[in-house]
Design a protein around this motif. Structure first.
Motif, PDB file in Angstrom:
ATOM      1  N   GLN A 122       0.831  -1.200   0.000  1.00  0.00           N
ATOM      2  CA  GLN A 122       0.000   0.000   0.000  1.00  0.00           C
ATOM      3  C   GLN A 122       0.872   1.258   0.000  1.00  0.00           C
ATOM      4  O   GLN A 122       0.583   2.230  -0.708  1.00  0.00           O
ATOM      5  N   TYR A 123       1.928   1.224   0.774  1.00  0.00           N
ATOM      6  CA  TYR A 123       2.843   2.367   0.848  1.00  0.00           C
ATOM      7  C   TYR A 123       3.522   2.612  -0.504  1.00  0.00           C
ATOM      8  O   TYR A 123       3.650   3.754  -0.948  1.00  0.00           O
ATOM      9  N   ASP A 124       3.935   1.525  -1.150  1.00  0.00           N
ATOM     10  CA  ASP A 124       4.606   1.649  -2.445  1.00  0.00           C
ATOM     11  C   ASP A 124       3.690   2.284  -3.489  1.00  0.00           C
ATOM     12  O   ASP A 124       4.157   3.010  -4.383  1.00  0.00           O
ATOM     13  N   GLN A 125       2.395   2.011  -3.396  1.00  0.00           N
ATOM     14  CA  GLN A 125       1.436   2.527  -4.378  1.00  0.00           C
ATOM     15  C   GLN A 125       0.937   3.926  -4.039  1.00  0.00           C
ATOM     16  O   GLN A 125       0.378   4.620  -4.893  1.00  0.00           O
ATOM     17  N   TYR A 126       1.145   4.330  -2.806  1.00  0.00           N
ATOM     18  CA  TYR A 126       0.594   5.605  -2.322  1.00  0.00           C
ATOM     19  C   TYR A 126       1.473   6.792  -2.709  1.00  0.00           C
ATOM     20  O   TYR A 126       2.696   6.704  -2.724  1.00  0.00           O
ATOM     21  N   PHE A 127       0.807   7.903  -3.014  1.00  0.00           N
ATOM     22  CA  PHE A 127       1.523   9.178  -3.092  1.00  0.00           C
ATOM     23  C   PHE A 127       0.584  10.290  -2.612  1.00  0.00           C
ATOM     24  O   PHE A 127      -0.633  10.205  -2.771  1.00  0.00           O
ATOM     25  N   PRO A 128       1.165  11.333  -1.988  1.00  0.00           N
ATOM     26  CA  PRO A 128       0.346  12.432  -1.461  1.00  0.00           C
ATOM     27  C   PRO A 128      -0.069  13.405  -2.566  1.00  0.00           C
ATOM     28  O   PRO A 128       0.009  13.096  -3.752  1.00  0.00           O
ATOM     29  N   THR A 129      -0.478  14.593  -2.170  1.00  0.00           N
ATOM     30  CA  THR A 129      -1.069  15.555  -3.101  1.00  0.00           C
ATOM     31  C   THR A 129      -0.107  16.000  -4.207  1.00  0.00           C
ATOM     32  O   THR A 129       1.040  16.363  -3.947  1.00  0.00           O
ATOM     33  N   VAL A 130      -0.613  15.920  -5.416  1.00  0.00           N
ATOM     34  CA  VAL A 130       0.117  16.374  -6.601  1.00  0.00           C
ATOM     35  C   VAL A 130      -0.750  17.404  -7.323  1.00  0.00           C
ATOM     36  O   VAL A 130      -1.964  17.235  -7.441  1.00  0.00           O
ATOM     37  N   LYS A 131      -0.116  18.472  -7.813  1.00  0.00           N
ATOM     38  CA  LYS A 131      -0.803  19.436  -8.669  1.00  0.00           C
ATOM     39  C   LYS A 131      -0.191  19.328 -10.059  1.00  0.00           C
ATOM     40  O   LYS A 131       1.037  19.287 -10.196  1.00  0.00           O
ATOM     41  N   ALA A 132      -1.054  19.263 -11.065  1.00  0.00           N
ATOM     42  CA  ALA A 132      -0.552  19.086 -12.427  1.00  0.00           C
ATOM     43  C   ALA A 132      -1.463  19.774 -13.433  1.00  0.00           C
ATOM     44  O   ALA A 132      -2.658  19.975 -13.186  1.00  0.00           O
ATOM     45  N   GLN A 133      -0.877  20.126 -14.564  1.00  0.00           N
ATOM     46  CA  GLN A 133      -1.638  20.618 -15.702  1.00  0.00           C
ATOM     47  C   GLN A 133      -1.715  19.491 -16.722  1.00  0.00           C
ATOM     48  O   GLN A 133      -0.719  18.788 -16.964  1.00  0.00           O
ATOM     49  N   VAL A 134      -2.895  19.326 -17.287  1.00  0.00           N
ATOM     50  CA  VAL A 134      -3.156  18.149 -18.108  1.00  0.00           C
ATOM     51  C   VAL A 134      -3.841  18.549 -19.411  1.00  0.00           C
ATOM     52  O   VAL A 134      -4.827  19.285 -19.414  1.00  0.00           O
ATOM     53  N   LEU A 135      -3.308  18.027 -20.506  1.00  0.00           N
ATOM     54  CA  LEU A 135      -3.940  18.176 -21.821  1.00  0.00           C
ATOM     55  C   LEU A 135      -4.319  16.788 -22.327  1.00  0.00           C
ATOM     56  O   LEU A 135      -3.535  15.843 -22.203  1.00  0.00           O
ATOM     57  N   VAL A 136      -5.506  16.678 -22.914  1.00  0.00           N
ATOM     58  CA  VAL A 136      -6.003  15.387 -23.393  1.00  0.00           C
ATOM     59  C   VAL A 136      -6.391  15.504 -24.863  1.00  0.00           C
ATOM     60  O   VAL A 136      -7.081  16.453 -25.257  1.00  0.00           O
ATOM     61  N   PHE A 137      -5.962  14.523 -25.657  1.00  0.00           N
ATOM     62  CA  PHE A 137      -6.232  14.534 -27.097  1.00  0.00           C
ATOM     63  C   PHE A 137      -6.782  13.177 -27.534  1.00  0.00           C
ATOM     64  O   PHE A 137      -6.545  12.155 -26.881  1.00  0.00           O
ATOM     65  N   ASP A 138      -7.491  13.199 -28.670  1.00  0.00           N
ATOM     66  CA  ASP A 138      -8.013  11.940 -29.206  1.00  0.00           C
ATOM     67  C   ASP A 138      -7.148  11.404 -30.346  1.00  0.00           C
ATOM     68  O   ASP A 138      -7.478  10.404 -30.971  1.00  0.00           O
ATOM     69  N   SER A 139      -6.025  12.100 -30.630  1.00  0.00           N
ATOM     70  CA  SER A 139      -5.093  11.585 -31.632  1.00  0.00           C
ATOM     71  C   SER A 139      -3.663  11.819 -31.162  1.00  0.00           C
ATOM     72  O   SER A 139      -3.353  12.849 -30.548  1.00  0.00           O
ATOM     73  N   GLU A 140      -2.805  10.870 -31.447  1.00  0.00           N
ATOM     74  CA  GLU A 140      -1.410  10.982 -31.043  1.00  0.00           C
ATOM     75  C   GLU A 140      -0.727  12.131 -31.764  1.00  0.00           C
ATOM     76  O   GLU A 140       0.115  12.835 -31.189  1.00  0.00           O
ATOM     77  N   GLU A 141      -1.106  12.358 -33.006  1.00  0.00           N
ATOM     78  CA  GLU A 141      -0.498  13.433 -33.803  1.00  0.00           C
ATOM     79  C   GLU A 141      -0.760  14.790 -33.167  1.00  0.00           C
ATOM     80  O   GLU A 141       0.153  15.629 -33.052  1.00  0.00           O
ATOM     81  N   ASN A 142      -2.023  15.014 -32.752  1.00  0.00           N
ATOM     82  CA  ASN A 142      -2.364  16.287 -32.115  1.00  0.00           C
ATOM     83  C   ASN A 142      -1.634  16.464 -30.793  1.00  0.00           C
ATOM     84  O   ASN A 142      -1.218  17.571 -30.432  1.00  0.00           O
ATOM     85  N   ALA A 143      -1.480  15.367 -30.054  1.00  0.00           N
ATOM     86  CA  ALA A 143      -0.777  15.432 -28.776  1.00  0.00           C
ATOM     87  C   ALA A 143       0.695  15.794 -28.977  1.00  0.00           C
ATOM     88  O   ALA A 143       1.255  16.621 -28.243  1.00  0.00           O
ATOM     89  N   LYS A 144       1.313  15.193 -29.966  1.00  0.00           N
ATOM     90  CA  LYS A 144       2.725  15.487 -30.254  1.00  0.00           C
ATOM     91  C   LYS A 144       2.910  16.930 -30.713  1.00  0.00           C
ATOM     92  O   LYS A 144       3.882  17.598 -30.347  1.00  0.00           O
ATOM     93  N   THR A 145       1.963  17.426 -31.518  1.00  0.00           N
ATOM     94  CA  THR A 145       2.023  18.812 -31.971  1.00  0.00           C
ATOM     95  C   THR A 145       1.932  19.770 -30.789  1.00  0.00           C
ATOM     96  O   THR A 145       2.685  20.752 -30.688  1.00  0.00           O
ATOM     97  N   ALA A 146       1.007  19.475 -29.867  1.00  0.00           N
ATOM     98  CA  ALA A 146       0.845  20.318 -28.678  1.00  0.00           C
ATOM     99  C   ALA A 146       2.092  20.292 -27.815  1.00  0.00           C
ATOM    100  O   ALA A 146       2.515  21.331 -27.278  1.00  0.00           O
ATOM    101  N   LYS A 147       2.678  19.123 -27.695  1.00  0.00           N
ATOM    102  CA  LYS A 147       3.920  18.994 -26.921  1.00  0.00           C
ATOM    103  C   LYS A 147       4.994  19.922 -27.486  1.00  0.00           C
ATOM    104  O   LYS A 147       5.709  20.598 -26.729  1.00  0.00           O
TER     105      LYS A 147
END
Length: 277
Positions: A122-147
């Motif tokens: 359980q400890y190995d799988q656990y992590f505390p609070t993380v803040k992140a910005q997330v972009l989601v795409f329905d195509s790999e090409e669009n994701a790579k372009t955004a990157k």
């Protein structure tokens, strides 16, 4: 149909110190909203056994507290809401009591069975609070372009351009806001680092999504010694959710109380519970 030679005292089930007879079954069936007679018998068995084993561990105050929690969002309309599902306040409280008894049974057994290895996992799988910005795409090409565009644009700008309304997330390993693999990836990134394109296959919708994430902040994870009590609680909760575990807990209780099905019409009621006749 019931055998016309049966009487109100004809036994359907026997268990240590108790029986379920025809009139018990009739009264129980009237109260429940189960469509199956066999399900009603199983419910009666569970209720009797759990009451015998843990009845003194669940109080009326516990039931009322759970009832108040469930009714809080409905106010005076809660009774009408219950009626839609065939419940009265009294029968709903009986249902809540059975839920609490089951939870008590699962908790007692899980706590007794939890090992140091479970806590470590359980400890190995656990992590505390993380803040992140997330972009989601329905195509790999669009994701790579955004990157690539992130060299000149920020996450919020790209999110606006693609019509994504939420870009900032805050979560822990227990959250469900994002796929677990995406949250874990964010935890493993250094602060201010941007991920490569991460592929996620959503089995529920048979759809593939492509994520680009940037970790903006994360708490320091304490040592196992510091978090041991919390990890134990989490390991217990995880164990309690397992279908096989729940089935075994009830099977063991049925065997302990020597549950026997006396009416052949209900002979397979306990078939899923190993070792119970």
């Amino acid at each position: 149909a019931l055998n016309t030679k049966q009487t109100e005292s004809t036994q359907i089930v026997t268990l240590k110190g108790d029986t379920i007879d025809i009139i018990d079954f009739y009264n129980e069936t009237k109260k429940t909203q189960l469509s199956s007679a066999k399900a009603s018998v199983l419910l009666s068995i569970m209720s009797r056994v759990l009451e015998s084993e843990y009845g003194d561990k669940v109080t009326d105050e516990d039931v009322q507290k759970r009832y108040d929690e469930k009714s809080a969002d409905y106010g005076d309309a809660f009774v009408d809401e219950l009626a839609k599902y065939g419940y009265t306040p009294e029968t709903y409280k009986e249902s809540l009591r059975l839920d609490l008894l089951m939870d008590k049974a699962y908790n007692v057994v899980a706590e007794a069975e939890i090992t140091d290895e479970d806590i470590q996992t359980q400890y190995d799988q656990y992590f505390p609070t993380v803040k992140a910005q997330v972009l989601v795409f329905d195509s790999e090409e669009n994701a790579k372009t955004a990157k690539e565009q992130l060299a000149e644009k920020d996450f919020a700008t790209i999110a606006q351009e693609i019509g994504q309304t939420t870009v900032d997330y805050e979560f822990t390993s227990e959250s469900t806001d994002l796929p677990a693999t995406i949250m874990e990836a964010a935890w493993k990134l250094d602060v201010d680092a941007v991920s490569d394109v991460i592929t996620f296959d959503d089995a529920a919708t048979a759809t593939t999504y492509y994520f680009v994430i940037k970790t903006t902040a994360k708490e320091t994870k304490g040592s196992l010694e510091e978090l041991k009590d919390k990890m134990k609680e989490m390991a217990i909760e995880y164990k309690k959710e397992g279908a096989e575990f729940q089935q075994k807990v009830l099977s063991d209780l049925f065997k302990k109380y020597n549950v026997k099905i006396k009416d052949e019409a209900f002979g397979d009621v306990l078939s899923e519970y190993t070792g119970v006749e």
